[in-house]
Design an enzyme around this catalytic site. Structure first.
Site, PDB file in Angstrom:
ATOM      1  N   ASP A 180       0.836  -1.204   0.000  1.00 37.98           N
ATOM      2  CA  ASP A 180       0.000   0.000   0.000  1.00 37.98           C
ATOM      3  C   ASP A 180       0.873   1.258   0.000  1.00 37.98           C
ATOM      4  O   ASP A 180       0.579   2.242  -0.680  1.00 37.98           O
ATOM      5  CB  ASP A 180      -0.924   0.006   1.216  1.00 37.98           C
ATOM      6  N   HIS A 207      -5.547  -3.441   5.326  1.00 41.52           N
ATOM      7  CA  HIS A 207      -4.917  -3.841   4.067  1.00 41.52           C
ATOM      8  C   HIS A 207      -5.953  -4.373   3.078  1.00 41.52           C
ATOM      9  O   HIS A 207      -5.766  -5.400   2.453  1.00 41.52           O
ATOM     10  CB  HIS A 207      -3.840  -4.895   4.349  1.00 41.52           C
TER      11      HIS A 207
END
Length: 345
Positions: A180, A207
């Site tokens: 990310d 996530h």
């Protein structure tokens, strides 16, 4: 001719030595064993390659239920420090894990078009539970880097397994959210027109989807030229990065290469922390008290025992505050789903 060749050799020698100085030369680095569980898979193979290239690794243990001898033979021919051993089948899992300092878990099935991370849950949850049961037995003090999705649930599963075994140490369990951060840096640099190498963007939350919250208001270097609309679009693209790759691969895989890169970056940070390198900070999904949830991703300082300090969120923009409020219920549900699975199965 000779002087040109000599200059080339000296230049290459200089760049090689500076690279080793940045990461530790193999002579001064302590022996470290890294185990990759799921090493024959789409993430596992490139991750094995990248860990073989890391001079901090002295022993690389590659485990999977099938295919590992070939991957290990292939990777072992690379002329870097670490010795490589492949282990295949559940009966060899204990040997793969014994003495490991860091265990990286990319095992499980990848996401296909139309699948959500929750669709992966029923398969990957069981795989993760089995692997963590073995970790608790054979290398209870290892730093565990969880890549298997859905990370928002698999990290809580791992924590419950370790608690039942009496080996749980919240400082040693990490959900790898580095991809990310990697995506946020790349997308931000492209939009802000700044060199990506110098960019930093913290990403907090979880996530998956809206639980991924990039804090572009804290990005460095600051880009005052980005509009609210552009920040919103950057946020959404970071949140949907995995889906972007799944759709582009059209049924032939998920984000395996970029995930392997991100996994290698985070494992390297863990190794540096173990070796006493100061001020190693990465974002990770860990046990946390910075929100009301038991697990949360934020910046973490890494050290000789894993997590040295979970860092706070810092100041948020109004847009980011809204994003934080929106993600909490979904993240809470995913965490509870993992805990429930671990305790019922």
């Amino acid at each position: 001719m000779k002087s040109a060749m000599l200059r080339s050799i000296l230049k290459n020698s200089s760049s090689s030595s500076s690279l080793l100085r940045r990461t530790y030369s193999s002579e001064s680095a302590p022996a470290r064993k890294v185990a990759v569980l799921g090493a024959a898979g789409g993430i596992g193979q490139p991750l094995a390659l990248l860990m073989k290239l890391n001079p901090l690794v002295s022993s690389l243990s590659l485990y999977d239920i099938a295919g590992t001898p070939g991957v290990a033979a292939d990777v072992s021919h690379i002329n870097t420090r670490s010795e490589v051993v492949g282990y295949m089948g559940e009966e060899n899992l204990g040997k793969a894990l014994e003495g490991a300092d860091v265990v990286i878990i990319p095992a499980g099935v990848p996401r296909k078009p139309g699948m959500t991370r929750d669709d992966l849950f029923n398969i990957n949850a069981g795989i993760v539970k089995g692997l963590c049961t073995a970790i608790a037995k054979y290398c209870p003090h290892a730093l565990v880097n969880m890549i298997s999705n859905p990370v928002n649930s698999t990290v809580p599963i791992a924590s419950e397994v370790f608690k039942k075994a009496g080996t749980y140490d919240e400082k040693r369990l990490f959900g790898v959210t580095t991809l990310d951060v990697v995506r946020a840096k790349t997308f931000y640099a492209g939009k802000a027109k700044v060199p990506v190498a110098g960019v930093n963007v913290p990403v907090v939350g979880g996530h998956a989807g809206i639980t991924i919250l990039p804090l572009f208001s804290q990005a460095t270097p600051a880009a005052n030229n980005l509009s609210d609309e552009e920040i919103t679009a950057l946020t959404k693209r970071t949140q949907d990065g995995g889906t972007e790759v799944v759709e582009a691969k059209a049924g032939k895989g998920s984000a395996t290469l970029s995930m392997a890169y991100a996994g290698a970056i985070f494992a390297d940070a863990c190794l540096k922390g173990l070796n006493g390198v100061p001020d190693v900070v990465e974002c990770s999904f860990v046990q946390s008290n910075i929100t009301e949830l038991p697990f949360f991703a934020s910046k973490v300082r890494l050290g000789k025992n894993g997590v040295e300090e979970v860092l706070g969120l810092g100041s948020l923009s109004d847009f980011e505050k809204q994003g934080l409020e929106a993600l909490l219920p979904e993240l809470k549900s995913s965490i509870e789903k993992g805990i429930k699975f671990a305790n019922q199965n």
